[in-house]
Design an enzyme around this catalytic site. Structure first.
Site, short mmCIF file in Angstrom:
data_model
loop_
_atom_site.label_atom_id
_atom_site.label_comp_id
_atom_site.label_asym_id
_atom_site.label_seq_id
_atom_site.Cartn_x
_atom_site.Cartn_y
_atom_site.Cartn_z
N GLN A 123 0.85 -1.20 0.00
CA GLN A 123 0.00 0.00 0.00
C GLN A 123 0.87 1.24 0.00
OE1 GLN A 123 -2.10 0.19 3.65
NE2 GLN A 123 -3.56 1.71 3.00
N SER A 126 1.43 6.39 2.54
CA SER A 126 2.21 7.31 3.38
C SER A 126 3.43 7.85 2.66
CB SER A 126 2.67 6.60 4.65
OG SER A 126 1.58 6.32 5.47
N SER A 158 4.69 -1.45 3.98
CA SER A 158 4.77 -2.77 4.58
C SER A 158 4.76 -3.84 3.49
CB SER A 158 3.55 -2.92 5.49
OG SER A 158 3.62 -4.08 6.22
N GLU A 241 -9.46 -1.16 6.03
CA GLU A 241 -8.31 -1.44 6.86
C GLU A 241 -8.68 -1.37 8.33
OE1 GLU A 241 -4.94 1.03 6.06
OE2 GLU A 241 -3.71 0.03 7.55
N GLU A 361 -3.85 9.23 17.62
CA GLU A 361 -4.29 10.63 17.68
C GLU A 361 -5.27 10.92 16.54
OE1 GLU A 361 -1.18 9.55 18.05
OE2 GLU A 361 -0.97 10.03 20.17
#
Lengths: 382, 337
Positions: A123, A126, A158, A241, A361
């Site tokens: 994926q 990021s 990952s 996810e 967060e």
């Protein structure tokens, strides 16, 4: 309310148990590569038995299992102490996203090799400067003839070292508001211009990677969901996810907790009220995660797509998993803190749980804004 | 499998929420608590609706519904912090129904189901909520056995607990007084424990709702305080704690009727989660309200007090966690314990 399994659900479970009885994954090897090969082989056997994409529709090679049956599958996986399949991201994220937005050609091409672990997926969301703020990503895709040329950098990718394909989100229009100029691509990892560099983690092992993309080519037919729709398509992936993966991962949490209880019993530590108190608390939290995930399934069955509540289970899982690993280290002492010890690995690896797949967060922001309807602070997004 | 209420159960919940929303306002809670009395008009209305007997078998004058329906009502009465002997009456009845002989059920349950008598349940020689007003008291002795006593057979000394919406008393009765319930007490107590957990879930839910409404309105530095992450993340955690306790409590309520062999574990899961959750959530509610939250005038303290007393009732979270550890260890290593 009725939590009894129906006859067909019970039959599904019995069939699965019978299959596990004759299919033992064997002992878990240590080391990233060996472990990965073991999980890949395990997924092949699941696929041969027809158990790889249990929740996928039959027309795509799945078992057409209901959400409840999928939950049964994950629980039985845990009961059998079997590993998660290697191509988790393909099965849980890429596959369902392709089913939602893919053309017929795309579905024909990509879905089967996901099931069999023949083609592994990663994926590419990021970026170094856009972790939680997906809309701020800078990787650019520029139109060139009948395709696109991509340049940029991804991080925390990952499984990239094992992957054939990448779910890549890139900026295709910088003139429009930032979340409107994104497009979702299926990028072939095996080409010049895509370089995977292992990012050695706190555990000493390279599970994640940096991805350097320099003039990689993606043909038009590998756009998923239309040019400019990347934000919407990516949200589908993220929702899957947070709801699906947490359910998947609670199995692993349960396995670890059971092992810790057995280890504590073997050392005669269960009579210690402090130990019993903490183990009871961890059991409570693991069960609450499982039950809340089940409640979520019933909500999805009744109202359709997964909602922001998936953020709750992801949060519960990551917090509990960290507490479990820390308690194991406390309980077993320095003996557990040697490199190569599985609890030492879990302790170190668990620090990532509250960062990967949405930091705690950000999950709290999502809960506060989308579930509770609290006002958003100017400039902050979820 | 369906981990959601049926349409009928949703309807019970909606009806209860609407009714209590109009009848049991904080103004009435305050009036009752300050006058050290129940809201008698409310109790009369609840009795008229058959609520005290919701989970009592029809042959004893109840409605014959299950633990899930009981949990729904207990949650809503907790949400309203209703000053009524509902929880104590239904939990006393739950123990008698689960552990009493046919003769004992016939003798005690109809009065509790009809609301003619109110009940109380607690540990012998301890503080028992609502015992000061109860006609029927179920006492749990140290060995786990349960006794049922008419009020006149027990020594009842009123006590001012921190929760003035209940008529708490210290209750003792020398051995030999009252009737031992025929069956093993634990199963009945577990059913009662689930009802207490459900009330705590309602208390948490109310604290969450009040806090969210307040922090949307309250402004500091020209911004609603709910926009600051210190506050919004607190609220998110309140939701997580409430929903987690709710998952465990609904599961336990379902297990009580459908899979009683799982009730022991499920009841302890529910009580530990709901006790911790309600204490944390109501404390956070006071904090998020700022200075006003600490005053007698702000209603949030009624919730905090209900949570503290409920959390201590029928075992706080620590003994329930210890029980969970024993159950888990026995399952994994049958020889270890």
């Amino acid at each position: 309310m009725d939590l009894t399994f129906s006859d067909s659900e019970a039959a599904f479970r019995d069939e699965l148990r019978a299959w596990f009885a004759t299919n033992d994954p064997g002992p878990e090897p240590s080391g990233e590569d060996a472990n990965y090969a073991w999980r890949r082989d395990w997924q092949r056997r699941l696929a041969e038995g027809g158990w790889a994409g249990v929740h996928w529709p039959r027309e795509y090679g799945g078992r057409g299992a209901t959400l409840t049956e999928s939950a049964i599958f994950f629980e039985e996986l845990g009961r059998a102490r079997a590993p998660l399949p290697a191509n988790v991201l393909g099965l849980l994220l890429a596959g369902p996203t392709l089913m939602t937005y893919g053309t017929d050609e795309q579905k024909d091409r990509y879905l089967t090799p996901i099931l069999t672990a023949e083609e592994i997926w990663c994926q590419g969301f990021s970026e170094p400067e856009a972790g939680s703020d997906l809309a701020a990503l800078k990787t650019r895709a520029v139109k060139d003839g009948d395709g696109w040329v991509v340049t940029g950098q991804k991080v925390w990718t990952s499984g990239a070292q094992h992957s054939k394909w990448c779910m890549l989100v890139a900026r295709t229009d910088s003139e429009v508001p930032k979340h409107k100029g994104l497009t979702y691509f299926l990028m072939d990892m095996e080409q010049e211009g895509v370089q995977v560099r292992p990012l050695v983690q706190i555990t000493g092992e390279p599970e994640f990677n940096e991805l350097f993309i320099e003039g990689a080519r993606i043909p038009d037919e590998n756009v998923l969901g239309g040019v400019g729709n990347g934000w919407k398509v990516a949200l589908t992936t993220l929702m899957n996810e947070r709801s699906g993966l947490a359910f998947f991962l609670q199995v692993r949490l349960r396995q670890l907790l059971d092992e810790l209880v057995e280890e504590a019993a073997a050392r005669g530590l269960l009579d210690d009220p402090v130990v019993a108190d903490e183990l009871g608390r961890l059991h409570m939290k693991a069960e609450i995660l499982r039950l809340t995930a089940y409640r979520g399934l019933s909500t999805i069955e009744k109202y359709g797509a997964p909602g922001p509540e998936g953020s709750l289970t992801k949060w519960m899982w990551s917090e509990t998993n960290q507490e479990l690993a820390q308690f194991a280290a406390d309980l077993l002492g320095a003996d557990a803190l040697t490199m190569g010890n599985r609890w030492a690995y879990e302790l170190l690896r668990s620090r990532g749980n509250t960062i990967e797949g949405g930091t705690t967060e950000i999950l709290k922001n999502i809960v506060a804004e989308r579930v509770l309807g609290l006002p958003r602070l100017k400039g902050a997004t979820a | 499998m369906n981990f959601d209420f049926t349409d009928d159960q949703h309807e019970i919940k909606r009806t209860a929420r609407d009714l209590l929303g109009s009848r049991s306002t904080f103004e009435k809670v305050r009036h009752a608590a300050e006058g050290k009395a129940y809201d008698d008009a409310l109790w009369t209305e609840l009795v008229g609706l058959g609520w005290p007997g919701i989970a009592i078998a029809e042959e004893y004058g109840g409605q014959g519904l299950g633990s899930v329906e009981l949990a729904i009502l207990a949650e809503e009465l907790g949400h309203a912090v209703a000053p009524s002997p509902f929880l104590s009456t239904v939990t006393a009845a739950a123990v008698i129904q689960a552990c009493g002989s046919d003769e004992q059920r016939s003798r005690w349950l109809p009065a509790l189901a009809s609301g003619e008598a109110t009940g109380a349940l607690g540990v012998a020689d301890g503080l028992v909520p609502d015992a000061d007003a109860a006609a029927v008291i179920v006492l749990l002795d140290a060995d786990g056995a349960a006794r049922v006593l008419a009020r006149a057979d027990a020594d009842v000394t009123p006590v001012d607990s921190i929760d003035p919406t209940r008529r708490t008393a210290r209750v003792s009765a020398p051995p030999g007084r009252g009737e031992p319930l025929a069956g093993e007490g634990r199963h009945g107590t577990d059913r009662a424990t689930v009802a207490v957990a459900a009330e705590l879930v309602g208390v948490s839910q109310r604290a969450l709702e009040m806090t969210v409404a307040y922090v949307k309105e309250r402004r500091q530095f020209d911004t609603p305080v709910g926009a600051y992450q210190a506050i919004s993340h607190t609220c998110a955690k309140m939701l997580k704690d409430t929903e987690g306790a709710r998952s465990a409590t609904y599961f336990a309520a379902w297990a009580a009727d459908a899979e009683p062999e799982r009730l022991a574990e499920a009841a302890s899961l529910a009580k530990a989660a709901a006790s911790d959750g309600a204490r944390d959530v109501t404390a956070a509610a006071i904090q998020a309200h700022g200075g006003i939250g600490f005053t007698w005038e702000a209603d949030v303290h009624w919730l905090y007090k209900r949570a503290q007393v409920g959390a201590a009732l029928l075992g706080g979270s620590a003994p329930h966690r210890a029980r969970l550890a024993r159950i888990l260890a026995a399952r994994l290593s049958p020889t270890a314990v």
